[in-house]
Scaffold this motif. Structure first.
Motif, PDB file in Angstrom:
ATOM      1  N   ASP A   1       3.515  13.914   7.416  1.00  0.00           N
ATOM      2  CA  ASP A   1       4.411  12.888   7.939  1.00  0.00           C
ATOM      3  C   ASP A   1       3.694  11.512   7.344  1.00  0.00           C
ATOM      4  O   ASP A   1       4.816  10.607   7.092  1.00  0.00           O
ATOM      5  CB  ASP A   1       4.491  13.085   9.264  1.00  0.00           C
ATOM      6  CG  ASP A   1       5.260  14.236   9.651  1.00  0.00           C
ATOM      7  OD1 ASP A   1       5.861  14.902   9.018  1.00  0.00           O
ATOM      8  OD2 ASP A   1       5.163  14.653  11.010  1.00  0.00           O
ATOM      9  N   GLN A   2       2.733  11.168   7.551  1.00  0.00           N
ATOM     10  CA  GLN A   2       2.009   9.819   7.299  1.00  0.00           C
ATOM     11  C   GLN A   2       2.338   9.661   5.719  1.00  0.00           C
ATOM     12  O   GLN A   2       2.664   8.783   5.316  1.00  0.00           O
ATOM     13  CB  GLN A   2       0.636   9.818   7.644  1.00  0.00           C
ATOM     14  CG  GLN A   2       0.443   9.279   9.027  1.00  0.00           C
ATOM     15  CD  GLN A   2      -0.908   9.190   9.618  1.00  0.00           C
ATOM     16  OE1 GLN A   2      -1.969   9.590   8.735  1.00  0.00           O
ATOM     17  NE2 GLN A   2      -1.186   8.883  10.877  1.00  0.00           N
ATOM     18  N   THR A   3       2.123  10.794   5.054  1.00  0.00           N
ATOM     19  CA  THR A   3       2.279  10.733   3.479  1.00  0.00           C
ATOM     20  C   THR A   3       3.727  10.317   2.872  1.00  0.00           C
ATOM     21  O   THR A   3       3.975   9.722   2.218  1.00  0.00           O
ATOM     22  CB  THR A   3       1.792  12.012   2.880  1.00  0.00           C
ATOM     23  OG1 THR A   3       0.325  12.256   3.219  1.00  0.00           O
ATOM     24  CG2 THR A   3       1.745  11.826   1.366  1.00  0.00           C
ATOM     25  N   HIS A   4       4.553  11.164   3.689  1.00  0.00           N
ATOM     26  CA  HIS A   4       6.254  11.034   3.623  1.00  0.00           C
ATOM     27  C   HIS A   4       6.509   9.672   4.009  1.00  0.00           C
ATOM     28  O   HIS A   4       7.399   9.056   3.221  1.00  0.00           O
ATOM     29  CB  HIS A   4       6.873  11.940   4.066  1.00  0.00           C
ATOM     30  CG  HIS A   4       6.618  13.649   3.524  1.00  0.00           C
ATOM     31  ND1 HIS A   4       6.794  13.604   1.889  1.00  0.00           N
ATOM     32  CD2 HIS A   4       6.265  14.753   3.812  1.00  0.00           C
ATOM     33  CE1 HIS A   4       6.553  15.053   1.900  1.00  0.00           C
ATOM     34  NE2 HIS A   4       6.253  15.532   2.950  1.00  0.00           N
ATOM     35  N   ALA A   5       6.007   9.390   5.133  1.00  0.00           N
ATOM     36  CA  ALA A   5       6.642   8.025   5.628  1.00  0.00           C
ATOM     37  C   ALA A   5       5.939   6.957   4.675  1.00  0.00           C
ATOM     38  O   ALA A   5       6.368   5.654   4.400  1.00  0.00           O
ATOM     39  CB  ALA A   5       5.700   7.687   6.908  1.00  0.00           C
ATOM     40  N   ALA A   6       4.837   6.909   4.012  1.00  0.00           N
ATOM     41  CA  ALA A   6       3.969   6.039   3.072  1.00  0.00           C
ATOM     42  C   ALA A   6       5.271   6.262   1.765  1.00  0.00           C
ATOM     43  O   ALA A   6       5.448   4.937   1.201  1.00  0.00           O
ATOM     44  CB  ALA A   6       2.799   6.350   2.608  1.00  0.00           C
ATOM     45  N   GLU A   7       5.534   7.109   1.141  1.00  0.00           N
ATOM     46  CA  GLU A   7       6.414   7.507   0.182  1.00  0.00           C
ATOM     47  C   GLU A   7       7.902   6.832   0.497  1.00  0.00           C
ATOM     48  O   GLU A   7       8.361   5.919  -0.311  1.00  0.00           O
ATOM     49  CB  GLU A   7       6.597   8.712  -0.273  1.00  0.00           C
ATOM     50  CG  GLU A   7       5.258   9.287  -0.878  1.00  0.00           C
ATOM     51  CD  GLU A   7       5.329  10.740  -1.124  1.00  0.00           C
ATOM     52  OE1 GLU A   7       6.566  11.505  -0.581  1.00  0.00           O
ATOM     53  OE2 GLU A   7       4.639  11.486  -1.804  1.00  0.00           O
ATOM     54  N   SER A   8       8.382   6.881   1.724  1.00  0.00           N
ATOM     55  CA  SER A   8       9.633   6.462   2.091  1.00  0.00           C
ATOM     56  C   SER A   8       9.626   5.041   2.223  1.00  0.00           C
ATOM     57  O   SER A   8      10.538   4.314   1.843  1.00  0.00           O
ATOM     58  CB  SER A   8      10.104   7.241   3.356  1.00  0.00           C
ATOM     59  OG  SER A   8      11.348   6.538   3.732  1.00  0.00           O
ATOM     60  N   ALA A   9       8.609   4.298   2.652  1.00  0.00           N
ATOM     61  CA  ALA A   9       8.493   2.874   2.833  1.00  0.00           C
ATOM     62  C   ALA A   9       8.350   2.428   1.260  1.00  0.00           C
ATOM     63  O   ALA A   9       9.124   1.351   1.272  1.00  0.00           O
ATOM     64  CB  ALA A   9       7.180   2.512   3.424  1.00  0.00           C
ATOM     65  N   ILE A  10       7.637   2.905   0.226  1.00  0.00           N
ATOM     66  CA  ILE A  10       7.532   2.455  -1.109  1.00  0.00           C
ATOM     67  C   ILE A  10       9.020   2.506  -1.731  1.00  0.00           C
ATOM     68  O   ILE A  10       9.300   1.633  -2.452  1.00  0.00           O
ATOM     69  CB  ILE A  10       6.509   3.237  -1.836  1.00  0.00           C
ATOM     70  CG1 ILE A  10       5.103   2.817  -1.368  1.00  0.00           C
ATOM     71  CG2 ILE A  10       6.806   2.782  -3.230  1.00  0.00           C
ATOM     72  CD1 ILE A  10       4.153   3.689  -1.823  1.00  0.00           C
ATOM     73  N   GLN A  11       9.713   3.493  -1.334  1.00  0.00           N
ATOM     74  CA  GLN A  11      11.148   3.720  -1.917  1.00  0.00           C
ATOM     75  C   GLN A  11      12.117   2.488  -1.445  1.00  0.00           C
ATOM     76  O   GLN A  11      12.703   2.175  -2.175  1.00  0.00           O
ATOM     77  CB  GLN A  11      11.592   5.282  -1.624  1.00  0.00           C
ATOM     78  CG  GLN A  11      10.977   6.260  -2.326  1.00  0.00           C
ATOM     79  CD  GLN A  11      11.477   7.541  -1.919  1.00  0.00           C
ATOM     80  OE1 GLN A  11      12.203   7.721  -1.169  1.00  0.00           O
ATOM     81  NE2 GLN A  11      11.139   8.628  -2.730  1.00  0.00           N
ATOM     82  N   HIS A  12      11.742   2.202  -0.224  1.00  0.00           N
ATOM     83  CA  HIS A  12      12.633   1.289   0.309  1.00  0.00           C
ATOM     84  C   HIS A  12      12.332  -0.128  -0.290  1.00  0.00           C
ATOM     85  O   HIS A  12      13.132  -1.091  -0.407  1.00  0.00           O
ATOM     86  CB  HIS A  12      12.328   1.250   1.935  1.00  0.00           C
ATOM     87  CG  HIS A  12      13.219   2.159   2.659  1.00  0.00           C
ATOM     88  ND1 HIS A  12      14.603   1.919   2.990  1.00  0.00           N
ATOM     89  CD2 HIS A  12      12.664   3.237   3.341  1.00  0.00           C
ATOM     90  CE1 HIS A  12      14.920   3.170   3.626  1.00  0.00           C
ATOM     91  NE2 HIS A  12      13.904   3.853   3.834  1.00  0.00           N
TER      92      HIS A  12
END
Length: 587
Positions: free
Chosen positions: A52-63
């Motif tokens: 989840d933390q990895t996906h959250a980091a990826e999602s934040a970078i996409q935003h």
């Protein structure tokens, strides 16, 4: 008993310690199973958190790349980059006991490190206004490092381990219930055994106590029935127990307790020497045996008593007790006094008889010697008278002279036999080992030589070696065998038997039997008297002193002699000698 104590300890161990140990082991296994289940759940949660933390980091970078200022992409990416390595370390610790999971965790760590590096690179390129490079780095992170596949594998493995651990925990629980059930059953069996054994032990003890009470009662009955006075005294010589005989003799109540010995029997026990000896028995454990004392008992009679005492140790006390027994020997003392008086009288009678015997022997010896001289004169002058008359002597005178010479010879023979009889009573015995077989054979040969032309059949047993005076025993055999040969003189074939047997008292009984003239048993008492004859001299020659010699010799050897006979059917003469074995040095 030791085995019973060991059995009870084992039962206690089974009933108490074993269930405790089993319950403790089951609890430990249950706790471990719970820990394993919890650990599997933690692994799953931690893997999900890392993903989840990895996906959250990826999602934040996409935003961030979509120009969304509220995404705080850098902050989220930095937090994930800082937190995930620690979470991976925690995941490694949780899976340390599972090599398969450890391998997957290492793969996850490598993928996470690569993906985090590309995410960090995307943020750095964005900062340098390289949007294309940032997007490419983000696409490369998703394409090159597949976190979800590895995370799913770890979660699946954790699910499988979790299921196995749940199954193991369930089996452990079932096993624990089974063990507890078996333990409860074992406890029930052991308790039943303990109860049964205890009941038996109690029953045995009760029976033993009953037997002990009965034994005590029997002992008390025996003690009271014994006619010998008995008392049990404490260490201060005070009564603990007295029997009926003691109570009756000294006037003490049977239930008397704590009464001092010296105060009993109106002074019968006031002898200081005796009291000191009794105290020594108690203090020094010395037994008192046959202490003689004269007491005046409660009935006013002086009694001779013998006192015995010994110390006994009580099982339930350290203080010793004294067992005192009294034997009334008044009657024995009186008998002993009478015996002493009779012995004194008997000694006087024996001395008188000895004096008379010595006088008789001296008289017979003196008379025998004094008669020899006149006999020699008679014989000599009869011969001189015959020589003096010469051819003038007529037949009648010659007959008279012959009668005088024969009578003188017979008288001389009687005197010689009387001297032999006298010497047998006075001479000392020369004891030695004597071979009776050799003596008998010697005597038989002599008897045959003195009876030429006679046919005699001998039967001689194997005779023993005895202890005696050889010359005297030779005289015994010469007289007995000589009589047997003489009194069978009218037989064409004479039979003489010499035998021996072990008598009832252990002595040797010798027998000389013949088939000669025999005698009438009515006159058997005359056989062994001096100059006693049962046959005429014209029938059988002799002086009637030989058997008297036999009797005197046998009696001096401590034996006895007797005879049996029947007119015309022979006689049997018996005598006994001690069967003492001669010393080997004398053989």
């Amino acid at each position: 008993m030791p085995w019973r104590t060991g059995g009870l300890l084992f039962a206690v161990l089974v009933i108490v310690a074993l269930p405790y140990m089993i319950t403790r082991g089951s609890s430990r296994e249950s706790l471990r199973a719970g820990e394993l289940v919890t650990r599997s759940a933690e692994v799953q949660a931690l893997v999900y958190r890392i993903a989840d933390q990895t996906h959250a980091a990826e999602s934040a970078i996409q935003h961030l790349l979509a120009d969304d200022p509220s995404s705080h992409a850098e902050t989220v990416a930095l937090k994930a980059e800082a937190a995930i390595p620690g979470q991976l370390d925690a995941l490694r610790r949780l899976t340390a006991d599972n090599p398969a999971q450890q391998h997957l965790v290492e793969q996850l760590g490598a993928v996470e490190n690569g993906r985090l590096a590309l995410l960090h690179q995307a943020v750095e390129r964005y900062r340098h206004n390289d949007r294309g490079g940032a997007e490419q780095a983000l696409r490369d992170a998703g394409a090159l490092f597949h976190i979800d596949e590895i995370a799913d594998k770890i979660v699946a493995n954790a699910e499988q381990a979790l299921q196995q651990r749940r199954d193991a925990a369930r089996r452990q629980s079932d096993n624990s219930r089974l063990v507890l059930s078996l333990t409860a059953l074992a406890q029930l069996v052991m308790l039943t055994i303990v109860v049964i054994v205890s009941e038996r032990q109690i029953g045995r003890r009760l029976r033993a106590e009953v037997r002990e009470r009965q034994a005590v009662q029997r002992s008390q009955m025996i003690l009271q029935a014994v006619r010998e006075p008995i008392a049990l005294l404490d260490h201060n010589l005070r009564t603990l127990l007295v029997n009926a005989a003691f109570s009756e003799l000294y006037g003490v109540a049977e239930e008397s307790r704590a009464e001092y010995l010296e105060d009993m029997g109106q002074g019968a026990w006031a002898d200081e020497v005796l009291l000191q000896r009794l105290r020594d028995v108690l203090s020094r454990d010395r037994e008192l045996w046959d202490f003689e004392l004269t007491q005046r008992t409660i009935d006013g009679v002086e009694r001779h008593v013998v006192i015995n005492a010994r110390r006994l140790q009580q099982q339930d006390s350290e203080s010793p007790v004294l067992l005192l027994t009294v034997s009334d020997v008044t009657a024995r003392a009186l008998v002993e006094q009478q015996v002493k008086e009779l012995n004194h009288q008997l000694e006087g009678k024996v001395a008188q008889i000895s004096d008379v015997n010595r006088e008789l022997e001296a008289f017979s010896y003196s008379v025998s010697h004094d008669l020899r001289a006149p006999l020699r004169h008679i014989t000599a002058f009869a011969q001189k008278l015959e020589d003096h008359l010469g051819e003038e002597v007529d037949g009648t005178s010659r007959h008279y002279l012959s009668v005088i010479r024969d009578a003188s010879f017979r008288m001389a023979q009687l005197i010689e036999d009387l001297l032999v009889f006298s010497r047998l009573g006075r001479g000392a015995l020369r004891l030695q080992a004597v071979d009776m077989k050799a003596l008998v054979e010697e005597t038989c040969a002599l008897a045959e030589s003195e009876a030429p032309g006679r046919r005699i059949i001998w039967r001689i047993d194997a005779l023993p070696v005895v202890v005696g005076d050889e010359n005297m025993l030779r005289t015994v055999w010469q007289n007995l065998i000589g009589n047997a040969v003489k009194y069978t003189g009218q037989r064409e074939i004479a039979h003489v038997d010499v035998s021996v047997r072990q008598a009832g008292g252990g002595d040797y009984e010798f027998t000389v039997a013949d088939d000669g003239a025999g005698f009438d048993m009515r006159y058997v008492d005359k056989l062994f008297g001096v100059f006693q004859r049962l046959h005429k001299a014209s029938e059988f020659p002799g002086n009637g002193i030989g058997l008297a010699n036999v009797r005197r010799i046998v009696m001096r050897h401590g034996g006895r002699v007797w005879a049996e006979g029947e007119p015309g059917r022979g006689a049997r003469f018996h005598f006994t000698l001690s069967a003492i074995e001669p010393p080997s040095s004398t053989l």
